[in-house]
Scaffold this motif. Structure first.
Motif, PDB file in Angstrom:
ATOM      1  N   ALA A 235      50.321  40.891  49.355  1.00 19.54           N
ATOM      2  CA  ALA A 235      51.708  40.716  49.782  1.00 19.54           C
ATOM      3  C   ALA A 235      52.378  42.058  50.022  1.00 19.54           C
ATOM      4  CB  ALA A 235      52.472  39.909  48.734  1.00 19.54           C
ATOM      5  N   ARG A 236      51.972  43.082  49.292  1.00 11.63           N
ATOM      6  CA  ARG A 236      52.571  44.405  49.452  1.00 11.63           C
ATOM      7  C   ARG A 236      51.974  45.173  50.629  1.00 11.63           C
ATOM      8  NH1 ARG A 236      49.469  45.769  44.370  1.00 11.63           N
ATOM      9  NH2 ARG A 236      47.697  47.076  44.998  1.00 11.63           N
ATOM     10  N   GLY A 237      50.928  44.585  51.260  1.00  2.69           N
ATOM     11  CA  GLY A 237      50.310  45.233  52.399  1.00  2.69           C
ATOM     12  C   GLY A 237      48.895  45.670  52.099  1.00  2.69           C
ATOM     13  N   GLY A 238      48.068  45.683  53.133  1.00  3.82           N
ATOM     14  CA  GLY A 238      46.693  46.119  52.983  1.00  3.82           C
ATOM     15  C   GLY A 238      45.764  44.977  52.625  1.00  3.82           C
ATOM     16  N   ARG A 239      44.494  45.195  52.889  1.00  2.00           N
ATOM     17  CA  ARG A 239      43.485  44.178  52.599  1.00  2.00           C
ATOM     18  C   ARG A 239      42.545  44.635  51.497  1.00  2.00           C
ATOM     19  NH1 ARG A 239      41.566  40.773  57.953  1.00  2.00           N
ATOM     20  NH2 ARG A 239      43.656  39.955  58.428  1.00  2.00           N
ATOM     21  N   GLY A 240      42.091  43.665  50.721  1.00  3.09           N
ATOM     22  CA  GLY A 240      41.129  43.915  49.666  1.00  3.09           C
ATOM     23  C   GLY A 240      39.945  42.983  49.807  1.00  3.09           C
ATOM     24  N   GLN A 241      39.077  43.014  48.829  1.00  2.00           N
ATOM     25  CA  GLN A 241      37.870  42.188  48.887  1.00  2.00           C
ATOM     26  C   GLN A 241      37.425  41.858  47.475  1.00  2.00           C
ATOM     27  OE1 GLN A 241      34.854  43.187  51.899  1.00  2.00           O
ATOM     28  NE2 GLN A 241      33.368  43.177  50.236  1.00  2.00           N
ATOM     29  N   GLN A 242      36.905  40.665  47.303  1.00  2.00           N
ATOM     30  CA  GLN A 242      36.304  40.307  46.027  1.00  2.00           C
ATOM     31  C   GLN A 242      34.946  39.656  46.282  1.00  2.00           C
ATOM     32  OE1 GLN A 242      38.967  37.540  44.103  1.00  2.00           O
ATOM     33  NE2 GLN A 242      38.180  35.787  45.217  1.00  2.00           N
ATOM     34  N   THR A 243      34.017  40.007  45.432  1.00  2.00           N
ATOM     35  CA  THR A 243      32.664  39.463  45.509  1.00  2.00           C
ATOM     36  C   THR A 243      32.337  38.840  44.163  1.00  2.00           C
ATOM     37  OG1 THR A 243      32.001  41.181  47.065  1.00  2.00           O
ATOM     38  CG2 THR A 243      30.240  39.997  45.941  1.00  2.00           C
ATOM     39  N   GLN A 244      31.892  37.589  44.190  1.00  2.00           N
ATOM     40  CA  GLN A 244      31.612  36.863  42.953  1.00  2.00           C
ATOM     41  C   GLN A 244      30.255  36.185  43.032  1.00  2.00           C
ATOM     42  OE1 GLN A 244      34.901  34.190  43.236  1.00  2.00           O
ATOM     43  NE2 GLN A 244      36.241  35.439  41.938  1.00  2.00           N
ATOM     44  N   LEU A 245      29.503  36.295  41.947  1.00  2.00           N
ATOM     45  CA  LEU A 245      28.261  35.543  41.804  1.00  2.00           C
ATOM     46  C   LEU A 245      28.545  34.352  40.899  1.00  2.00           C
ATOM     47  CD1 LEU A 245      25.227  35.385  42.423  1.00  2.00           C
ATOM     48  CD2 LEU A 245      24.830  36.742  40.347  1.00  2.00           C
ATOM     49  N   TRP A 246      28.385  33.138  41.459  1.00  2.00           N
ATOM     50  CA  TRP A 246      28.652  31.909  40.721  1.00  2.00           C
ATOM     51  C   TRP A 246      27.342  31.248  40.314  1.00  2.00           C
ATOM     52  CZ3 TRP A 246      33.542  29.504  39.855  1.00  2.00           C
ATOM     53  CH2 TRP A 246      34.632  30.173  40.430  1.00  2.00           C
ATOM     54  N   ALA A 247      27.332  30.643  39.130  1.00  2.00           N
ATOM     55  CA  ALA A 247      26.166  29.895  38.648  1.00  2.00           C
ATOM     56  C   ALA A 247      26.640  28.569  38.054  1.00  2.00           C
ATOM     57  CB  ALA A 247      25.402  30.703  37.600  1.00  2.00           C
ATOM     58  N   ARG A 248      25.836  27.521  38.238  1.00  2.00           N
ATOM     59  CA  ARG A 248      26.175  26.208  37.696  1.00  2.00           C
ATOM     60  C   ARG A 248      25.599  26.075  36.291  1.00  2.00           C
ATOM     61  NH1 ARG A 248      26.080  21.308  41.618  1.00  2.00           N
ATOM     62  NH2 ARG A 248      24.018  22.146  42.124  1.00  2.00           N
ATOM     63  N   THR A 249      26.441  25.622  35.365  1.00  2.00           N
ATOM     64  CA  THR A 249      26.042  25.464  33.964  1.00  2.00           C
ATOM     65  C   THR A 249      26.216  23.998  33.560  1.00  2.00           C
ATOM     66  OG1 THR A 249      28.245  25.865  33.057  1.00  2.00           O
ATOM     67  CG2 THR A 249      26.874  27.810  33.539  1.00  2.00           C
ATOM     68  N   ASP A 250      26.009  23.733  32.279  1.00  2.00           N
ATOM     69  CA  ASP A 250      26.145  22.366  31.762  1.00  2.00           C
ATOM     70  C   ASP A 250      27.580  22.014  31.386  1.00  2.00           C
ATOM     71  OD1 ASP A 250      23.427  21.954  32.046  1.00  2.00           O
ATOM     72  OD2 ASP A 250      22.974  22.690  30.016  1.00  2.00           O
ATOM     73  N   ASP A 251      28.485  22.988  31.508  1.00  2.00           N
ATOM     74  CA  ASP A 251      29.889  22.733  31.158  1.00  2.00           C
ATOM     75  C   ASP A 251      30.491  21.719  32.134  1.00  2.00           C
ATOM     76  OD1 ASP A 251      32.569  22.838  30.525  1.00  2.00           O
ATOM     77  OD2 ASP A 251      32.622  25.016  30.308  1.00  2.00           O
ATOM     78  N   ASP A 252      31.307  20.807  31.624  1.00  2.00           N
ATOM     79  CA  ASP A 252      31.938  19.807  32.478  1.00  2.00           C
ATOM     80  C   ASP A 252      33.104  20.383  33.287  1.00  2.00           C
ATOM     81  OD1 ASP A 252      30.215  17.857  31.609  1.00  2.00           O
ATOM     82  OD2 ASP A 252      31.546  17.168  29.999  1.00  2.00           O
ATOM     83  N   PHE A 253      33.665  21.513  32.851  1.00  2.00           N
ATOM     84  CA  PHE A 253      34.850  22.064  33.509  1.00  2.00           C
ATOM     85  C   PHE A 253      34.485  22.584  34.899  1.00  2.00           C
ATOM     86  CE2 PHE A 253      37.927  25.563  34.231  1.00  2.00           C
ATOM     87  CZ  PHE A 253      39.102  24.817  34.186  1.00  2.00           C
ATOM     88  N   CYS A 254      35.195  22.132  35.918  1.00  2.00           N
ATOM     89  CA  CYS A 254      34.985  22.553  37.311  1.00  2.00           C
ATOM     90  C   CYS A 254      33.524  22.394  37.738  1.00  2.00           C
ATOM     91  CB  CYS A 254      35.438  23.991  37.510  1.00  2.00           C
ATOM     92  SG  CYS A 254      37.228  24.162  37.658  1.00  2.00           S
TER      93      CYS A 254
END
Length: 505
Positions: A93-112
Motif C-alpha cells: 500500500a505504501r508503494g513498491g512490489r515485494g515477493q513471497q515464496t512458500q513451501l507448503w506440505a500436507r499433514t494430518d492436521d484437520d485445520f485448513c
C-alpha cells in the motif's frame, strides 16, 4: 493461481487465502497454526533467517503486523500431491512490489486441510533510507580529498561529531530540532576527509551515547547482520551496522564505557578505543569527559591500523608485547564467550596467566558509573532538566539517576576512580591485558538489557578507568554467534597495540 500441468491439490488454495487474510488482520493464532510445528520450519527475510516454529512464532507475536498489501500474481508449482511451492508477487500500500515464496506440505492436521508452510522467504522493497542506521546519508555526503592514504574509504560518522553544514542530533529528535547547524567539522572528521576518506553519512547513536545496547527508542535498533534480530550494540550502533552491512568501510564513534568494543563484539568487527586524551574531542558532543574517547570500527584489522596511522600521534612510551590473562576477568563472561576467548588464548601460545587483586572491581565499577552519571548531568542536565520526557525509557532512567547524585557522593567516587586508575596502570605495566570485549553475545531484541549492561561494564570499565587503549578482535562462539576479545595496553601505546593486533589477527 496458475502453474504447471500437475493439478493444484485440494485445499491448498483455501489454505493460502486463509494465510493472507490472517496476515493482513495480524491473526497470530491462525498464522502459527499454518506454519509447520517443527524445529526445521524456516522463515527468512532481509533481516535474517528464523529456524524453528518457536522462533518464528516469537518474532511474529512481537512484530505488530505486516505492512498492508495486495496480491498481484500467484504461481504454484506442484511437486507431488502433498507438496507445492507457492510464489506470490505483492504490491504494498505504501508503494513498491515485494515477493513471497512458500513451501507448503500436507499433514494430518484437520485445520485448513492439513496444509502447512514448512519454509518461507519474504522480500519487500528496500527503503530509500534506513533511518534505523542513518540520520543523513549521501553519495557521498562529503567527498574526501583527492589524494591521501584513505582514498577509496568511506566513513559512517556517529551523530555526536560535528559535520559542517549539518546538525548534531545525538539520537534525540527534540535535541536535533533545536541544534544549530555546525559551521566546521570535528577535528577528527576533518583529518579523515583530508586523508582522502569520504563521509558516507551521519549514523544513528543511542540518545546522548548513554547506552550499550543500540536500541534507540525513537528510530529503532539498527540491524545486526551477523546476529539477526539481536541488538547491534551501542552507543556507536549506527556506525557499526553501517560497516557490518558494507554501507561504509570505517565507522567513526566514541567509547566511554564500551561503545566501540561492545558493538564490535556483537557484530564481528574490529574496533579501537583510543587512549583517553590521545585524540582531540573538539566538535564531539560530550557525555563524561573523564572517560570519553574517540574510536572507530572496521571489518579488517589492517584497515583499523591504517586509520590509526592517520589519526594517532606517535606512541610516547615504549612497551612490550607480552600478553597477560587474568582468570578472574575471564570468569565474568558467559560460558560460551569465555570458551571462545580461552580457545583464542590457547592458539596464541605463550601467554602469562596471573591472578590480580580484583576484590575491589565492584567498587571500581560503582565509582565509574557514579562519576560518569555526575559528569553526564553536569554537561546535559541544564538542557534535560525539564525535557526528560523526550528520552526513551532506559536512557531516561539513567539521567534521572544522574540528576540524583550528590556532590559528596560524586567526589568520593572520583577519588576511587583515581585510585583505580593508578592501580590498573601498575598492573598492566608494559604488557597487554587480554579479556572478553563483552560479557555475552548480543542479546535478542526485546530482552531485558540492564543486567547485560551491568555484566559487560565490569569488563569494559577496566580500560575506561585506566584511560587505556583497547582493541577488540572478532571471535565466534561454538554456536556461531559473534563475540570479541579485547587487548588493553598502557595509555599512549595505541600504535603498538594496533601493530600487535595486526600480527595476531
Amino acid at each position: 493461481m496458475n502453474g504447471p500441468s500437475l493439478p493444484v491439490p485440494p485445499g491448498l488454495v483455501e489454505a493460502f487465502r486463509t494465510y493472507e487474510q490472517a496476515l493482513m488482520s495480524d491473526d497470530v493464532e491462525v498464522l502459527d497454526r499454518l506454519f509447520a510445528p517443527a524445529s526445521t520450519t524456516l522463515r527468512g527475510d532481509a533481516d535474517g533467517l528464523l529456524v524453528g516454529h518457536d522462533q518464528i512464532a516469537a518474532f511474529r507475536s512481537g512484530r505488530g503486523g505486516a505492512p498492508a498489501r495486495r496480491l498481484v500474481q500467484t504461481h504454484v508449482q506442484v511437486t507431488d500431491p502433498d507438496h507445492a511451492l507457492v510464489v506470490a508477487v505483492t504490491e504494498l500500500a505504501r508503494g513498491g512490489r515485494g515477493q513471497q515464496t512458500q513451501l507448503w506440505a500436507r499433514t494430518d492436521d484437520d485445520f485448513c486441510g492439513g496444509w502447512k508452510v514448512t519454509a518461507a522467504h519474504v522480500s519487500v522493497p528496500a527503503p530509500a533510507l534506513d533511518t534505523r542506521i542513518w540520520r543523513v546519508v549521501g553519495d557521498p555526503l562529503v567527498p574526501g580529498a583527492p589524494a591521501g592514504p584513505l582514498v577509496g574509504e568511506s566513513v559512517a560518522v556517529k551523530d555526536l561529531f560535528a559535520v559542517a553544514g549539518q546538525k548534531v542530533g545525538a539520537g534525540n529528535p527534540t535535541w536535533e530540532a533545536a541544534a544549530p547547524v555546525e559551521r566546521s567539522d570535528a577535528t577528527v572528521v576533518d583529518t579523515l576527509v583530508e586523508a582522502g576518506a569520504a563521509l558516507r553519512g551521519i549514523a544513528r547513536t543511542d540518545e546522548f551515547a548513554y547506552s550499550l545496547a543500540g536500541t534507540n527508542a525513537h528510530f529503532g535498533a539498527p540491524p545486526n547482520p551477523r546476529a539477526p534480530r539481536r541488538v547491534p550494540g551501542g552507543s556507536s550502533s549506527g556506525s557499526a551496522s553501517a560497516v557490518s552491512l558494507g554501507h561504509a568501510t570505517i565507522g567513526l564513534g566514541t567509547d566511554t564505557g564500551g561503545s566501540i568494543r561492545v558493538p564490535a563484539a556483537y557484530q564481528g568487527l574490529t574496533g579501537i578505543r583510543t587512549t583517553h586524551g590521545a585524540l582531540p574531542m573538539n566538535g564531539v558532543l560530550a557525555l563524561s569527559p573523564t572517560f570519553d574517547t574517540v574510536g572507530w570500527l572496521t571489518r579488517s584489522v589492517a584497515l583499523l591500523r591504517e586509520v590509526g596511522d592517520v589519526l594517532l600521534p606517535p606512541d610516547p612510551v615504549p612497551g612490550g608485547t607480552d600478553l597477560v590473562v587474568v582468570p578472574e576477568l575471564l570468569a565474568l563472561a558467559e560460558p560460551d564467550v569465555r570458551s571462545a576467548v580461552e580457545t583464542w588464548v590457547a592458539d596464541q601460545g605463550l601467554i602469562v596467566r596471573e591472578g590480580w587483586p580484583l576484590g575491589e572491581l565492584t567498587t571500581w565499577l560503582r565509582a565509574f558509573q557514579t562519576w560518569q552519571a555526575w559528569e553526564a548531568w553536569a554537561v546535559r542536565g541544564g538542557w534535560l532538566a525539564d525535557r526528560l520526557d523526550t528520552l526513551g525509557a532506559d536512557v531516561r532512567t539513567r539521567f534521572r539517576h544522574a540528576a540524583s547524585v550528590e556532590k559528596a557522593e560524586a567526589d568520593a567516587a572520583y577519588d576511587v576512580v583515581c585510585s583505580a586508575r593508578t592501580r590498573l596502570r601498575d598492573l598492566i605495566g608494559d604488557r597487554v591485558l587480554v579479556l572478553p570485549s563483552s560479557s555475552s553475545v548480543a542479546p535478542l531484541l526485546g530482552q531485558g538489557l540492564q543486567a547485560v549492561r551491568d555484566a559487560t561494564m565490569r569488563l569494559t570499565c577496566v580500560a575506561g578507568l585506566a584511560g587505556a587503549p583497547a582493541v577488540s578482535l572478532p571471535l565466534a562462539t561454538r554456536g556461531g554467534l559473534p563475540c570479541g576479545v579485547s587487548l588493553v595496553a598502557a595509555p599512549g601505546r595505541d600504535r603498538a597495540l594496533l601493530d600487535l593486533a595486526v600480527s595476531l589477527g
